[in-house]
Design an enzyme around this catalytic site. Structure first.
Site, mmCIF file in Angstrom:
data_model
loop_
_atom_site.group_PDB
_atom_site.id
_atom_site.type_symbol
_atom_site.label_atom_id
_atom_site.label_comp_id
_atom_site.label_asym_id
_atom_site.label_seq_id
_atom_site.Cartn_x
_atom_site.Cartn_y
_atom_site.Cartn_z
ATOM 1 N N HIS A 85 -8.169 12.892 -39.264
ATOM 2 C CA HIS A 85 -8.116 13.971 -38.290
ATOM 3 C C HIS A 85 -6.811 13.954 -37.487
ATOM 4 O O HIS A 85 -6.767 14.504 -36.375
ATOM 5 C CB HIS A 85 -9.321 13.886 -37.351
ATOM 6 C CG HIS A 85 -10.628 14.071 -38.050
ATOM 7 N ND1 HIS A 85 -11.157 15.308 -38.342
ATOM 8 C CD2 HIS A 85 -11.503 13.165 -38.553
ATOM 9 C CE1 HIS A 85 -12.309 15.167 -38.976
ATOM 10 N NE2 HIS A 85 -12.543 13.864 -39.121
ATOM 11 N N LYS A 120 0.278 -7.153 -11.494
ATOM 12 C CA LYS A 120 -1.060 -7.635 -11.840
ATOM 13 C C LYS A 120 -2.165 -6.858 -11.157
ATOM 14 O O LYS A 120 -3.058 -6.337 -11.801
ATOM 15 C CB LYS A 120 -1.173 -9.122 -11.488
ATOM 16 C CG LYS A 120 -2.525 -9.735 -11.832
ATOM 17 C CD LYS A 120 -2.764 -9.755 -13.323
ATOM 18 C CE LYS A 120 -4.071 -10.406 -13.679
ATOM 19 N NZ LYS A 120 -4.342 -10.333 -15.124
ATOM 20 N N GLU A 142 -7.904 -2.291 -26.796
ATOM 21 C CA GLU A 142 -7.400 -3.425 -26.011
ATOM 22 C C GLU A 142 -6.221 -4.092 -26.716
ATOM 23 O O GLU A 142 -5.235 -4.477 -26.071
ATOM 24 C CB GLU A 142 -8.534 -4.418 -25.764
ATOM 25 C CG GLU A 142 -8.138 -5.681 -25.007
ATOM 26 C CD GLU A 142 -7.641 -5.422 -23.604
ATOM 27 O OE1 GLU A 142 -7.080 -6.359 -23.006
ATOM 28 O OE2 GLU A 142 -7.796 -4.287 -23.098
ATOM 29 N N LYS A 199 -2.436 -4.454 -25.139
ATOM 30 C CA LYS A 199 -1.728 -5.724 -24.982
ATOM 31 C C LYS A 199 -0.338 -5.654 -25.614
ATOM 32 O O LYS A 199 0.640 -6.137 -25.046
ATOM 33 C CB LYS A 199 -2.529 -6.856 -25.635
ATOM 34 C CG LYS A 199 -3.757 -7.267 -24.871
ATOM 35 C CD LYS A 199 -3.387 -7.939 -23.571
ATOM 36 C CE LYS A 199 -4.529 -7.847 -22.571
ATOM 37 N NZ LYS A 199 -4.694 -6.539 -21.955
ATOM 38 N N GLY A 230 0.819 -1.204 0.000
ATOM 39 C CA GLY A 230 0.000 0.000 0.000
ATOM 40 C C GLY A 230 0.851 1.251 0.000
ATOM 41 O O GLY A 230 2.060 1.214 -0.240
#
Length: 612
Positions: free
Chosen positions: A506, A607, A483, A487, A97
């Site tokens: 554009h 992760k 996505e 990756k 943390g």
């Protein structure tokens, strides 16, 4: 981000700590360390890099009490002197943390004469506990007093040389659970680290402190006066040890890509033989709560936010509800207009994503009680804090780059779309039956896409040496392009961007040349002809095209001229995004293999993002 394992037992716990760190290494791998209470008193071992480096330094070490940690750097660079555990006056601390007020606390401790050997906020905790022990000699009470002064998110584990056979742990905002074993009590950041010794777990709540000894466990609250113990239920974890083993695959990412048919089948099992979709899929109160919703707010980060973007197209077109998709880390820090009738959907693979959890609480605190969690971990914080929930059954996902968690999130969101549409009288019986049949067929359809791996691997060899890549998609496939770009960036370190194909003129078209491969998602839908025009714009500038097309798209390939087309086995209508993301996952995986990067543990990433 970091991983914690702790044990107070009757036998040697060093192998348990090391094995637990190996299972948690996906959470952080800048450094690793442990501290144990053995015959020689408090002994610490630390190593920069992977857990294997630490393992080599622990030969011959034995003890029945200890704490261990694998680190993802936040405060202080990756270095052995910043590795956990941190020590002060015969006690050791590991921490996951961020302590937001550590600078003020550190200044106070420096004035008292404490010396710091690291740049971490964690060392502040160690010195604070040491100072508290001068006032309160009981370790658990000293830790409790210290935690009352900490601001931020944390999970900690503490041992002290003067109080052997004892581990004290506490949590506020960061995940931590306990294991109940035959030979002692254990603690860890997630269940996978403890399956080696037990499947009986206790999920600590925020503000809990636990005192672990080989033959006893006491849980108290951090705030308020030191009082009686509180009770937390013992749960039998459904996670199996085999589920977190690599098996026949080279990497966890490859394993998880190929587990997607099974993950989708498991996630959709409840509609496998059903003739209709029911609100009860999302909880006992779902019919009443979902019927109140007049709009939808989706909160997520990273890959999960891309799932939310696809869902926006589905929900608005099928259910007729307006949808807003917010990056969770941005939403909570801006002025927004609360709507008590808005359904707030929090999406998270782990259910512990710090930003998403905080955003969910922010929405709820603003007076938005209609909350739904879509998550892969049933016992996680986001699930517990939501009024409704849908648990995807992807199984444990170890690779940092999310794959099966993403496709199962999409499946859950499509089910939500159908339920919302049905509650609003916008789903005919014929459409409902057709959608259900398509969902039942999804695992088979994905399996057919996975069979294209050899062709996709050949494509990867053609552009793995490139420095940049551009991904294009339109409509509900634009988030799939996003996505795919994510990756590729994550695991191959090729700079990749994604744009709606209609935006080429554009600005992005200026980047296209012979050194800029362009990857396009081309479903056979109403936007296909417009997409074909966009692809012609790329070819006219010399860009090399790699197109994933549905059957019947009639996109002619010309490998010699730089136009490569790979036909997917079938067109899949609204669910097409789930099929089209799979080849993009494989493309990124094989590009990373060629480049020789660490596929499962890409640099600078971990992760579970459990800190801001």
């Amino acid at each position: 981000m970091c991983g914690i394992v702790a044990a107070a037992a009757t036998d040697n716990v060093v192998p348990v700590l090391i094995e637990g760190l190996k299972k948690l290494e996906y959470r952080g791998y800048d450094s690793a360390g442990l501290a144990v209470l053995g015959a020689e008193g408090l002994e610490r071992r630390r190593a920069l890099g992977r857990v294997a480096e630490l393992c080599a330094r622990c030969e011959g070490l034995a003890a029945s009490t200890g704490i261990a940690h694998t680190r993802w750097a936040t405060h202080g660079a990756p270095a052995e002197h910043n590795a956990h555990p941190h020590i002060s006056a015969g006690l050791a601390v590991v921490h996951n943390g961020i302590i937001e007020n550590y600078e003020a606390l550190k200044a106070e401790l420096l004035a008292q004469g404490y010396q710091f050997s690291s740049e971490t906020d964690t060392e502040t905790i160690a010195h604070l506990i040491a100072a508290s022990l001068k006032i309160q000699p009981d370790l658990a009470e000293a830790v409790r007093l210290t935690c009352q002064r900490l601001k931020g998110a944390y999970a900690i584990a503490v041992v002290a040389e003067a109080q052997p056979g004892r581990v004290v742990v506490a949590r506020e905002g960061s995940p931590l659970l306990l294991g109940v074993g035959e030979r002692g009590y254990y603690a860890a950041s997630d269940t996978s680290a403890l399956l080696q010794v037990t499947r009986q777990v206790i999920y600590l709540e925020n503000g809990d402190l636990a005192d672990l000894r080989p033959d006893s466990l006491v849980i108290r609250r951090i705030q308020g006066e030191a009082g009686e113990a509180v009770s937390r239920p013992v749960v039998l974890s459904q996670l199996s040890a085999d589920a977190v083993e690599l098996g026949q695959y080279r990497h966890y990412m490859q394993k998880e890509i190929f587990e997607q048919p099974e993950a989708l089948a498991n996630t959709l099992e409840m509609v496998g033989g059903a003739k209709s979709v029911q609100p009860g899929l999302f909880g006992a109160e779902a019919a009443r709560l979902l019927d109140q919703a007049d709009s939808v707010l989706i909160l997520a980060c990273g890959t999960s936010s891309h799932a939310g973007m696809v869902a926006r197209y589905w929900i608005e077109s099928i259910a007729g509800l307006p949808v807003t998709v917010e990056i969770a880390s941005e939403y909570r820090y801006r002025e927004s207009v609360p709507n008590p009738r808005q359904l707030v959907v929090a999406i998270s693979q782990s259910g512990e994503t710090a930003d998403t959890q905080a955003a969910l609480r922010h929405a709820r605190d603003q007076g938005q009680p209609l909350t739904l969690a879509i998550c892969n971990v049933a016992e996680s914080a986001i699930v517990r804090e939501s009024a409704l929930r849908f648990i995807t059954r992807a199984g444990p996902e170890i690779g940092v780059a999310s794959t099966k968690a993403f496709t199962t999130q999409l499946a859950a969101l499509f089910l939500l779309t159908l339920v919302l549409a049905k509650l609003r009288g916008r789903l005919s019986e014929a459409d409902e039956a057709a959608h259900l049949q398509a969902m039942r067929h999804l695992p088979v359809a994905v399996q057919k896409v996975l069979a294209l791996e050899p062709e996709i691997a050949a494509w990867a060899r053609r552009f793995a040496n490139k420095q940049h890549a551009l991904f294009l998609g339109r409509g509900r496939h634009y988030p799939i392009a996003l996505e795919g770009a994510l990756k590729l960036k994550e695991i191959s370190y090729i700079h990749a961007e994604a744009y709606p194909a209609g935006e080429l003129k554009h600005g992005p078209l200026a980047l296209v040349d012979r050194e800029m491969p362009v990857i396009a998602v081309a479903p056979n839908d109403h936007l296909l002809e417009k997409l074909k025009s966009n692809l012609q714009e790329v070819r006219a500038r010399g860009g090399e095209l790699f197109v994933f097309a549905d059957q019947g798209c009639q996109l002619p390939a010309d490998d010699a001229d730089g136009v490569h087309v790979l036909a997917l086995p079938e067109h899949y209508g609204p669910l097409s995004p789930i099929l089209h993301v799979v080849p993009l996952q494989l493309l990124s995986y094989h590009a990373a293999l060629i480049k020789g990067t660490d596929v499962d543990k890409p640099r600078n990433l971990a992760k579970s993002v459990t800190v801001e």
